[in-house]
Write an enzyme that holds these catalytic residues in place. Sequence first.
Site: not given
Length: 345
Positions: A90-91, A94, A103, A107, A110, A112, A271, A308, A315
């Site tokens: 995206r950047y 990076r 995981c 969570c 999350c 995702r 998000d 974001d 961000k």
Amino acid sequence: MEPWQQQLAASLTRPEQLAERFGIDPAPLQAVVDRYPMRITPHTLSLIERPGDPIWRQAAPDPDELLPDQLYADPLNEAAFSPVPAVVHRYPDRALLLVSGTCAGYCRFCTRKSRVGRPELCFSAQQVAEGIAYIAGRPEIRDVILTGGDPLLLDDDRLATWLAQLRAIEHLEILRIGTRVPVTLPDRITPQLCAVLSRHHPLYINMHFNHPQELTPASAAACARLADAGIPLGNQTVLLRGVNDDPQVMARLCRGLLSLRVRPYYLHQMDMACGTTHFRVPVAQGLDIVEALRGRVSGLGIPCYMIDPPGGEGKVVLTRDCLAAEAGKVLVRNAQGGLISLPDH
């Protein structure tokens, strides 16, 4: 099987297991788990005092996750920035490398959550190799973040192989790992793992503590092993209703993190992922919380309050200037300088 793998295998994955422990009706939770998987490690389970407490809210399925909302399955539009399956670029300088699709704990907030623990996020070794080759062919990429899922659920040998391949890329300056296992599965942070990680400096780890109750002796020991291996540690907290939307709770968390040699890095406005409306906190309240930290917490311990925006804009720091004149809206600038209007919740 290593002790941490035994802990992972003993995790709760079915609502009836929660029902046995806490005397609740599992039926309303089953539809949630059918859509968004559940995994609660024995360590996390030991921290839950009662249904609805801050640890429960983060780990246990909630029927509110299935309420209709106008949020996104892919809130950061990662699919549009994935030139190969295991990379999000995206950047310019990076890239994310998605090396794990699972995981230690799922969570409930999350970003995702529509993909994690499912085949859509589980990339093969060949796809990860293609991702590393993509990064090697892009000299503008200086910083790679290993993410997923949780990269530290990989076994030591697989993790060591991929880190070595990345470190061999001359234009890569920094490697980062995003992980929650020091919170949910601290036994995973073994001396052997730390030895693997310490061979690939400069390497940074960002963790994900959200409540001071998570700062247990086991998690403190895990952080100490990482810090003693020379790894700088940061924390990215998500602002969550009913978990940490209180200045006193946030101050205790930030001070506690500093005592573990973990720097509070970001406080994320959550998000806009589908199924998370019940966690959302107004931006104005988040700004109040950050301002209340000043004078109570060392400047080292005050995180940067970020959002974001959906669509992959990048961000943005949240300040009082972001609050729109129209109630219920926030105005932020994207990377190109354009204004974006977002709901203030």
